[in-house]
Scaffold this motif. Structure first.
Motif, PDB file in Angstrom:
ATOM      1  N   MET A   1       0.834  -1.210   0.000  1.00  0.00           N
ATOM      2  CA  MET A   1       0.000   0.000   0.000  1.00  0.00           C
ATOM      3  C   MET A   1       0.867   1.258   0.000  1.00  0.00           C
ATOM      4  SD  MET A   1      -3.005  -1.258   2.594  1.00  0.00           S
ATOM      5  CE  MET A   1      -3.824   0.318   2.664  1.00  0.00           C
ATOM      6  N   LEU A   2       1.950   1.256   0.750  1.00  0.00           N
ATOM      7  CA  LEU A   2       2.851   2.404   0.779  1.00  0.00           C
ATOM      8  C   LEU A   2       3.502   2.611  -0.586  1.00  0.00           C
ATOM      9  CD1 LEU A   2       4.206   4.622   2.449  1.00  0.00           C
ATOM     10  CD2 LEU A   2       6.007   2.973   2.970  1.00  0.00           C
ATOM     11  N   GLY A   3       3.920   1.530  -1.220  1.00  0.00           N
ATOM     12  CA  GLY A   3       4.502   1.631  -2.560  1.00  0.00           C
ATOM     13  C   GLY A   3       3.517   2.169  -3.574  1.00  0.00           C
ATOM     14  N   TRP A   4       2.279   1.728  -3.486  1.00  0.00           N
ATOM     15  CA  TRP A   4       1.230   2.223  -4.392  1.00  0.00           C
ATOM     16  C   TRP A   4       1.010   3.721  -4.175  1.00  0.00           C
ATOM     17  CZ3 TRP A   4      -3.684   4.159  -3.154  1.00  0.00           C
ATOM     18  CH2 TRP A   4      -4.511   4.375  -4.251  1.00  0.00           C
ATOM     19  N   LEU A   5       0.960   4.143  -2.918  1.00  0.00           N
ATOM     20  CA  LEU A   5       0.758   5.560  -2.605  1.00  0.00           C
ATOM     21  C   LEU A   5       1.916   6.409  -3.133  1.00  0.00           C
ATOM     22  CD1 LEU A   5      -0.917   7.725  -1.137  1.00  0.00           C
ATOM     23  CD2 LEU A   5       0.431   7.238   0.894  1.00  0.00           C
ATOM     24  N   VAL A   6       3.137   5.953  -2.944  1.00  0.00           N
ATOM     25  CA  VAL A   6       4.309   6.676  -3.445  1.00  0.00           C
ATOM     26  C   VAL A   6       4.257   6.773  -4.965  1.00  0.00           C
ATOM     27  CG1 VAL A   6       6.821   6.547  -3.714  1.00  0.00           C
ATOM     28  CG2 VAL A   6       5.783   6.183  -1.476  1.00  0.00           C
ATOM     29  N   ALA A   7       3.871   5.689  -5.637  1.00  0.00           N
ATOM     30  CA  ALA A   7       3.782   5.701  -7.102  1.00  0.00           C
ATOM     31  C   ALA A   7       2.742   6.707  -7.584  1.00  0.00           C
ATOM     32  CB  ALA A   7       3.446   4.308  -7.617  1.00  0.00           C
ATOM     33  N   VAL A   8       1.609   6.784  -6.915  1.00  0.00           N
ATOM     34  CA  VAL A   8       0.567   7.749  -7.290  1.00  0.00           C
ATOM     35  C   VAL A   8       1.073   9.176  -7.108  1.00  0.00           C
ATOM     36  CG1 VAL A   8      -1.694   8.663  -6.611  1.00  0.00           C
ATOM     37  CG2 VAL A   8      -1.385   6.204  -6.895  1.00  0.00           C
TER      38      VAL A   8
ATOM     39  N   VAL B   1       4.227  10.243  -7.072  1.00  0.00           N
ATOM     40  CA  VAL B   1       5.279  10.529  -8.051  1.00  0.00           C
ATOM     41  C   VAL B   1       4.663  10.789  -9.419  1.00  0.00           C
ATOM     42  CG1 VAL B   1       7.211   9.488  -9.322  1.00  0.00           C
ATOM     43  CG2 VAL B   1       7.121   9.334  -6.837  1.00  0.00           C
ATOM     44  N   ARG B   2       3.640  10.017  -9.802  1.00  0.00           N
ATOM     45  CA  ARG B   2       2.974  10.235 -11.088  1.00  0.00           C
ATOM     46  C   ARG B   2       2.353  11.630 -11.155  1.00  0.00           C
ATOM     47  NH1 ARG B   2      -2.131   6.683 -12.454  1.00  0.00           N
ATOM     48  NH2 ARG B   2      -2.930   8.044 -10.834  1.00  0.00           N
ATOM     49  N   ARG B   3       1.671  12.029 -10.083  1.00  0.00           N
ATOM     50  CA  ARG B   3       1.057  13.368 -10.066  1.00  0.00           C
ATOM     51  C   ARG B   3       2.110  14.471 -10.155  1.00  0.00           C
ATOM     52  NH1 ARG B   3      -3.697  12.808  -5.518  1.00  0.00           N
ATOM     53  NH2 ARG B   3      -5.004  11.393  -6.747  1.00  0.00           N
ATOM     54  N   LEU B   4       3.182  14.313  -9.413  1.00  0.00           N
ATOM     55  CA  LEU B   4       4.252  15.305  -9.435  1.00  0.00           C
ATOM     56  C   LEU B   4       4.892  15.379 -10.816  1.00  0.00           C
ATOM     57  CD1 LEU B   4       6.128  17.252  -7.848  1.00  0.00           C
ATOM     58  CD2 LEU B   4       7.609  15.281  -7.482  1.00  0.00           C
ATOM     59  N   LEU B   5       5.160  14.240 -11.418  1.00  0.00           N
ATOM     60  CA  LEU B   5       5.781  14.200 -12.737  1.00  0.00           C
ATOM     61  C   LEU B   5       4.874  14.815 -13.798  1.00  0.00           C
ATOM     62  CD1 LEU B   5       8.319  13.315 -14.169  1.00  0.00           C
ATOM     63  CD2 LEU B   5       7.264  11.091 -14.547  1.00  0.00           C
ATOM     64  N   ARG B   6       3.591  14.538 -13.729  1.00  0.00           N
ATOM     65  CA  ARG B   6       2.654  15.153 -14.679  1.00  0.00           C
ATOM     66  C   ARG B   6       2.655  16.668 -14.551  1.00  0.00           C
ATOM     67  NH1 ARG B   6      -2.865  11.550 -14.662  1.00  0.00           N
ATOM     68  NH2 ARG B   6      -2.099   9.909 -16.028  1.00  0.00           N
TER      69      ARG B   6
END
Length: 83
Positions: free
Chosen positions: A37-44, A46-51
């Motif tokens: 769950m923590l990995g999924w949250l970090v991925a979300v 990072v995706r928002r920041l990168l966009r």
């Protein structure tokens, strides 16, 4: 030899084995789920920041102007870099 089968002893040993197995398994399982769950949250995040960064840098405009968009569309790839 005077060894008789004692179902109570056998059942006690079996329950002790399962009790130890569960005590070792459950904390690891909970930890694995928490890590997932923590990995999924970090991925979300990072995706928002990168966009946001790519939109701020106007990467899509550079992509369009460079001719890469047209080249990619000829190969069947459609869409933007920042979607």
């Amino acid at each position: 030899m005077n060894s008789q089968f004692d179902p109570g002893e056998w059942l006690e040993g079996l329950l002790g084995f399962f009790n130890a197995a569960i005590r070792g398994f459950l904390p690891r399982m909970i930890l694995a789920i928490a890590a997932l769950m923590l990995g999924w949250l970090v991925a979300v995040l990072v995706r928002r920041l990168l966009r946001s960064v790519l939109r701020w840098m106007k990467v899509d405009q550079v992509y369009d102007r460079s001719g890469m968009k047209m080249a990619m569309e000829k190969t069947g790839v459609r869409g933007s870099l920042v979607s």
